[in-house]
Design a protein around this motif. Structure first.
Motif, PDB file in Angstrom:
ATOM      1  N   LYS A  33       0.856  -1.187   0.000  1.00 30.37           N
ATOM      2  CA  LYS A  33       0.000   0.000   0.000  1.00 30.37           C
ATOM      3  C   LYS A  33       0.892   1.237   0.000  1.00 30.37           C
ATOM      4  O   LYS A  33       1.884   1.304   0.733  1.00 30.37           O
ATOM      5  CB  LYS A  33      -0.878  -0.027   1.255  1.00 30.37           C
ATOM      6  N   ARG A  34       0.540   2.220  -0.829  1.00 30.16           N
ATOM      7  CA  ARG A  34       1.292   3.473  -0.854  1.00 30.16           C
ATOM      8  C   ARG A  34       0.634   4.470   0.082  1.00 30.16           C
ATOM      9  O   ARG A  34      -0.587   4.603   0.108  1.00 30.16           O
ATOM     10  CB  ARG A  34       1.328   4.075  -2.260  1.00 30.16           C
ATOM     11  N   VAL A  35       1.461   5.158   0.843  1.00 29.42           N
ATOM     12  CA  VAL A  35       0.994   6.207   1.754  1.00 29.42           C
ATOM     13  C   VAL A  35       1.803   7.457   1.438  1.00 29.42           C
ATOM     14  O   VAL A  35       3.030   7.396   1.295  1.00 29.42           O
ATOM     15  CB  VAL A  35       1.199   5.794   3.230  1.00 29.42           C
ATOM     16  N   PHE A  36       1.115   8.574   1.313  1.00 25.67           N
ATOM     17  CA  PHE A  36       1.772   9.837   1.014  1.00 25.67           C
ATOM     18  C   PHE A  36       1.657  10.739   2.228  1.00 25.67           C
ATOM     19  O   PHE A  36       0.588  10.837   2.844  1.00 25.67           O
ATOM     20  CB  PHE A  36       1.141  10.479  -0.222  1.00 25.67           C
ATOM     21  N   ILE A  37       2.752  11.385   2.587  1.00 25.70           N
ATOM     22  CA  ILE A  37       2.783  12.198   3.798  1.00 25.70           C
ATOM     23  C   ILE A  37       3.208  13.612   3.435  1.00 25.70           C
ATOM     24  O   ILE A  37       4.210  13.813   2.741  1.00 25.70           O
ATOM     25  CB  ILE A  37       3.746  11.596   4.834  1.00 25.70           C
TER      26      ILE A  37
ATOM     27  N   ALA B  37       1.950  12.099 -10.345  1.00 25.83           N
ATOM     28  CA  ALA B  37       0.542  12.408 -10.594  1.00 25.83           C
ATOM     29  C   ALA B  37      -0.217  12.567  -9.277  1.00 25.83           C
ATOM     30  O   ALA B  37      -1.113  13.411  -9.168  1.00 25.83           O
ATOM     31  CB  ALA B  37      -0.098  11.332 -11.464  1.00 25.83           C
ATOM     32  N   VAL B  38       0.148  11.778  -8.273  1.00 21.90           N
ATOM     33  CA  VAL B  38      -0.473  11.922  -6.953  1.00 21.90           C
ATOM     34  C   VAL B  38      -0.099  13.276  -6.354  1.00 21.90           C
ATOM     35  O   VAL B  38      -0.942  13.969  -5.777  1.00 21.90           O
ATOM     36  CB  VAL B  38      -0.070  10.764  -6.005  1.00 21.90           C
ATOM     37  N   LEU B  39       1.150  13.673  -6.517  1.00 17.81           N
ATOM     38  CA  LEU B  39       1.583  14.992  -6.044  1.00 17.81           C
ATOM     39  C   LEU B  39       0.752  16.088  -6.709  1.00 17.81           C
ATOM     40  O   LEU B  39       0.254  16.992  -6.038  1.00 17.81           O
ATOM     41  CB  LEU B  39       3.071  15.191  -6.334  1.00 17.81           C
TER      42      LEU B  39
ATOM     43  N   ASN C 234       5.457  23.200  -6.025  1.00 13.40           N
ATOM     44  CA  ASN C 234       6.919  23.247  -6.139  1.00 13.40           C
ATOM     45  C   ASN C 234       7.586  22.220  -5.228  1.00 13.40           C
ATOM     46  O   ASN C 234       8.735  22.391  -4.840  1.00 13.40           O
ATOM     47  CB  ASN C 234       7.427  24.649  -5.783  1.00 13.40           C
ATOM     48  N   ALA C 235       6.884  21.156  -4.904  1.00  8.85           N
ATOM     49  CA  ALA C 235       7.395  20.168  -3.950  1.00  8.85           C
ATOM     50  C   ALA C 235       8.205  19.081  -4.651  1.00  8.85           C
ATOM     51  O   ALA C 235       8.114  18.879  -5.858  1.00  8.85           O
ATOM     52  CB  ALA C 235       6.240  19.539  -3.183  1.00  8.85           C
ATOM     53  N   THR C 236       8.975  18.385  -3.842  1.00 10.13           N
ATOM     54  CA  THR C 236       9.702  17.202  -4.301  1.00 10.13           C
ATOM     55  C   THR C 236       9.152  15.989  -3.557  1.00 10.13           C
ATOM     56  O   THR C 236       8.473  16.126  -2.542  1.00 10.13           O
ATOM     57  CB  THR C 236      11.212  17.326  -4.039  1.00 10.13           C
ATOM     58  N   ILE C 237       9.480  14.818  -4.057  1.00 12.94           N
ATOM     59  CA  ILE C 237       9.003  13.570  -3.459  1.00 12.94           C
ATOM     60  C   ILE C 237      10.201  12.813  -2.913  1.00 12.94           C
ATOM     61  O   ILE C 237      11.176  12.571  -3.626  1.00 12.94           O
ATOM     62  CB  ILE C 237       8.264  12.702  -4.484  1.00 12.94           C
TER      63      ILE C 237
ATOM     64  N   HIS D  71       6.027   4.439   2.100  1.00  8.80           N
ATOM     65  CA  HIS D  71       5.772   5.815   2.530  1.00  8.80           C
ATOM     66  C   HIS D  71       6.564   6.784   1.651  1.00  8.80           C
ATOM     67  O   HIS D  71       7.780   6.676   1.532  1.00  8.80           O
ATOM     68  CB  HIS D  71       6.169   6.003   3.991  1.00  8.80           C
ATOM     69  N   TYR D  72       5.841   7.709   1.060  1.00  4.17           N
ATOM     70  CA  TYR D  72       6.438   8.789   0.273  1.00  4.17           C
ATOM     71  C   TYR D  72       6.175  10.097   1.004  1.00  4.17           C
ATOM     72  O   TYR D  72       5.070  10.314   1.496  1.00  4.17           O
ATOM     73  CB  TYR D  72       5.798   8.885  -1.119  1.00  4.17           C
ATOM     74  N   LYS D  73       7.175  10.957   1.062  1.00  3.47           N
ATOM     75  CA  LYS D  73       7.008  12.257   1.709  1.00  3.47           C
ATOM     76  C   LYS D  73       7.033  13.353   0.651  1.00  3.47           C
ATOM     77  O   LYS D  73       7.904  13.359  -0.225  1.00  3.47           O
ATOM     78  CB  LYS D  73       8.113  12.515   2.727  1.00  3.47           C
ATOM     79  N   PHE D  74       6.070  14.261   0.741  1.00  2.00           N
ATOM     80  CA  PHE D  74       6.056  15.438  -0.100  1.00  2.00           C
ATOM     81  C   PHE D  74       6.773  16.540   0.666  1.00  2.00           C
ATOM     82  O   PHE D  74       6.360  16.910   1.771  1.00  2.00           O
ATOM     83  CB  PHE D  74       4.624  15.883  -0.426  1.00  2.00           C
ATOM     84  N   LEU D  75       7.835  17.057   0.088  1.00  2.34           N
ATOM     85  CA  LEU D  75       8.632  18.098   0.742  1.00  2.34           C
ATOM     86  C   LEU D  75       8.484  19.391  -0.051  1.00  2.34           C
ATOM     87  O   LEU D  75       8.882  19.456  -1.221  1.00  2.34           O
ATOM     88  CB  LEU D  75      10.101  17.681   0.795  1.00  2.34           C
ATOM     89  N   SER D  76       7.888  20.395   0.588  1.00  5.19           N
ATOM     90  CA  SER D  76       7.703  21.662  -0.119  1.00  5.19           C
ATOM     91  C   SER D  76       9.020  22.413  -0.161  1.00  5.19           C
ATOM     92  O   SER D  76       9.812  22.379   0.773  1.00  5.19           O
ATOM     93  CB  SER D  76       6.619  22.507   0.547  1.00  5.19           C
ATOM     94  N   THR D  77       9.276  23.028  -1.291  1.00  5.53           N
ATOM     95  CA  THR D  77      10.474  23.830  -1.464  1.00  5.53           C
ATOM     96  C   THR D  77      10.034  25.278  -1.599  1.00  5.53           C
ATOM     97  O   THR D  77       9.412  25.659  -2.589  1.00  5.53           O
ATOM     98  CB  THR D  77      11.264  23.396  -2.717  1.00  5.53           C
ATOM     99  N   LEU D  78      10.312  26.050  -0.581  1.00  5.04           N
ATOM    100  CA  LEU D  78       9.900  27.435  -0.581  1.00  5.04           C
ATOM    101  C   LEU D  78      10.875  28.251  -1.406  1.00  5.04           C
ATOM    102  O   LEU D  78      12.090  28.145  -1.234  1.00  5.04           O
ATOM    103  CB  LEU D  78       9.841  27.968   0.851  1.00  5.04           C
TER     104      LEU D  78
END
Length: 68
Positions: A8-12, A29-31, A43-46, A57-64
């Motif tokens: 199962k994929r989980v996005f955080i 595409a989920v991002l 503008n986030a990275t995965i 577990h995938y983490k979305f990291l925002s890049t300001l």
């Protein structure tokens, strides 16, 4: 006997766990899907996947960025 199973994929994002809208979507595409709810994800990275038990577990990291 080997049994294959999909994890199962989980996005955080920050401290929020987001469900997988469709297993057929790529992680990019989920991002994009969640960028409609969280505009800062445009503008986030995965980061990931990190395997935790039976989940990926995938983490979305925002890049300001800065203006100017």
């Amino acid at each position: 006997m080997i049994i294959a199973s999909e994890k199962k994929r989980v996005f955080i994002y920050k401290d929020t766990q987001l469900s997988d809208p469709s297993i057929n979507l790529s992680k990019e595409a989920v991002l994009n899907f969640y960028a409609n709810t969280y505009p800062e994800l445009n503008n986030a990275t995965i980061d990931g996947p990190e395997i935790k038990d039976t989940e990926l577990h995938y983490k979305f990291l925002s890049t300001l960025g800065t203006k100017g």
